[in-house]
Design a protein around this motif. Structure first.
Motif, short mmCIF file in Angstrom:
data_model
loop_
_atom_site.label_atom_id
_atom_site.label_comp_id
_atom_site.label_asym_id
_atom_site.label_seq_id
_atom_site.Cartn_x
_atom_site.Cartn_y
_atom_site.Cartn_z
N PRO A 104 0.82 -1.22 0.00
CA PRO A 104 0.00 0.00 0.00
C PRO A 104 0.85 1.26 0.00
CG PRO A 104 0.07 -0.94 2.20
CD PRO A 104 0.76 -1.92 1.30
N GLU A 105 0.23 2.38 -0.35
CA GLU A 105 0.93 3.65 -0.29
C GLU A 105 1.28 3.97 1.16
OE1 GLU A 105 -1.53 6.73 -1.80
OE2 GLU A 105 -2.96 6.65 -0.15
N VAL A 106 2.33 4.73 1.33
CA VAL A 106 2.77 5.13 2.66
C VAL A 106 2.23 6.53 2.92
CG1 VAL A 106 4.73 5.54 4.18
CG2 VAL A 106 4.84 3.74 2.44
N THR A 107 1.38 6.66 3.92
CA THR A 107 0.77 7.95 4.24
C THR A 107 0.88 8.21 5.74
OG1 THR A 107 -1.44 7.01 4.56
CG2 THR A 107 -0.88 7.76 2.34
N LEU A 141 9.49 4.82 6.63
CA LEU A 141 9.29 6.10 5.95
C LEU A 141 8.16 6.89 6.60
CD1 LEU A 141 9.65 5.02 2.20
CD2 LEU A 141 11.40 5.98 3.72
N ALA A 142 7.08 6.19 6.95
CA ALA A 142 5.96 6.85 7.62
C ALA A 142 6.39 7.35 8.99
CB ALA A 142 4.78 5.89 7.74
N VAL A 199 3.62 9.87 1.58
CA VAL A 199 5.07 9.76 1.55
C VAL A 199 5.56 9.02 0.32
CG1 VAL A 199 7.10 8.96 2.83
CG2 VAL A 199 5.08 9.80 4.06
N ARG A 200 4.84 7.94 -0.02
CA ARG A 200 5.24 7.14 -1.17
C ARG A 200 4.01 6.46 -1.74
NH1 ARG A 200 8.92 2.12 0.07
NH2 ARG A 200 6.86 1.22 0.44
N PRO A 201 3.88 6.40 -3.07
CA PRO A 201 2.71 5.72 -3.65
C PRO A 201 2.80 4.21 -3.48
CG PRO A 201 4.24 6.37 -5.37
CD PRO A 201 4.77 6.97 -4.09
#
Length: 399
Positions: A99-102, A204-205, A112-114
């Motif tokens: 999944p995308e990183v939000t 990253l999150a 943050v990242r798709p």
């Protein structure tokens, strides 16, 4: 994530539940499609949930499927099959969509990242990790990733907290909404790519969240400093001595108010009235002269605008220094927005009967205002008459 308690006896329905099994368990323990094995009992497959023999059916009407050889079906067959199939597909290093990183902080949502598709370099089923047992542990770019499969049981708060405390990258795939009649090809695609999935922890999150918190703290500090500067500036201005107005109309308003016998209605202290640069009697007489004696309907939403010329610098704006009045008042209670100060005074005039609020919300002269107006007009007429008498020598001689 399936529950980790002791195994229970499979729950079966004597008449079956009508579920067509797209996968059965082969003798080697793998899940296989009905189209990949011999038909009938020769398939040698068993139910993934209860272990009962299955028959492979490949008729011309329905897609190839398995069914229990006996007239019963396990209540947990579908859920168990989904859980095991997902682990098998990922363990065999099939391409997997993450999944995308939000992150969300302070009402702000930041991506943050798709979403991305990965190809695991390695995989292990249910490895023991010092009190933590994920469904699958895959390796991506030499980094470990925990994958949890949720069909009927999702990761609880204790497990999520443990994952986050150990800073282990982990994702949970939600298979709870997959229909029981989904064809195998579609089923595999859903598991690997389109089923809902969420990060339980992502570095990253986590880094983005820390950065957002630091930035929010910096903005709060800067905002507090700006608020302190604006509040102190306004407080100093409010404490400065009042000035004598140069507009003759203000002097006229004070005189008219006195003629009307309303000296007791002006010069009243109102909380926060330091916003005015002139004495209380002057700005209040201006309001009384226009709306009580002058009869002009008063709109409490805009009345303060007529008094802006006699306000101190900085008080007339809706956002002094770019800061909302409610924030300023919250820190400096003595500093109030001029409209609130004026409205408090208008309500005092209402209690005196000088103004009455009509159904439309406008304030109009009350009975006491009519009496005061007549009294003021009589006083003004007497003053004019007296002035004329003093200014006429002939009249004075004849007198």
């Amino acid at each position: 994530m399936e529950s980790r308690g002791p195994p229970r006896a499979p729950e079966c329905s004597p008449r079956g539940d009508g579920v067509l099994l797209p996968y059965g368990e082969a003798p080697d323990g793998r899940l296989v499609r009905a189209s990949e094995v011999s038909a009938g009992l020769d398939c040698g497959c068993t139910c993934p949930a209860c272990g009962a023999p299955l028959v492979a059916r490949r008729g011309g009407v329905r897609i190839a499927h398995f069914a229990h050889a006996a007239d019963h079906a396990c209540a947990s067959t579908h859920e168990t099959m989904l859980h095991r199939l997902a682990k098998q597909l990922i363990a065999e290093r099939a391409a997997l969509t993450l999944p995308e990183v939000t992150v969300e902080y302070g009402g702000k949502h930041h991506r943050v990242r798709p979403a991305m598709t990965i190809h695991p370099e390695g995989a292990a089923l249910e490895p023991g990790l010092d009190g933590l047992r994920p469904d699958i542990l895959v390796t991506i770019a030499k980094r470990p990733l925990l994958v949890e499969i949720a069909v009927t049981h999702f990761c609880g708060p204790e497990k999520v907290a443990l994952i986050q405390a150990r800073r282990l990258a982990a994702v949970e795939i939600n298979l709870s909404q997959i229909a029981r009649d989904t064809p195998p090809d579609t089923l595999e695609h859903i598991i690997l790519h389109t089923a809902p999935r969420r990060w339980l922890w992502n570095r990253l999150a986590d880094a983005a969240m820390v950065a957002m918190r630091v930035e929010a703290a910096r903005r709060t500090h800067s905002r507090d400093e700006a608020l302190e500067r604006v509040g102190c500036t306004l407080a100093e201005a409010a404490a400065a001595p009042t000035v004598e107005p140069g507009d003759p109309r203000l002097a006229w308003a004070v005189e008219a108010t006195r003629d009307a016998g309303l000296s007791g209605a002006v010069g009243i202290a109102v909380a926060g009235d330091g916003c005015f640069a002139v004495a209380r009697e002057i700005w209040q007489s201006r309001l009384v002269g226009r709306h009580v004696l002058g009869g002009i309907p008063l709109d409490e939403r805009t009345v303060a605008a007529s008094l802006y010329p006699v306000m101190r610098g900085g008080f007339a704006g809706p956002r002094p220094g770019g800061i909302a009045w409610r924030v300023i008042t919250g820190r400096f209670p003595a500093l109030r927005p001029p409209p609130d100060v004026v409205l408090d005074y208008v309500r005092l005039l209402g209690l005196m009967g000088l103004l009455v609020r009509d159904p439309g919300g406008l304030w109009r002269p009350g009975r006491a205002a009519v009496v005061a107006r007549d009294r003021g007009q009589a006083a003004a007429a007497r003053r004019v008459g007296h002035s004329k008498a003093l200014g006429s020598p002939r009249g004075a001689t004849r007198g």
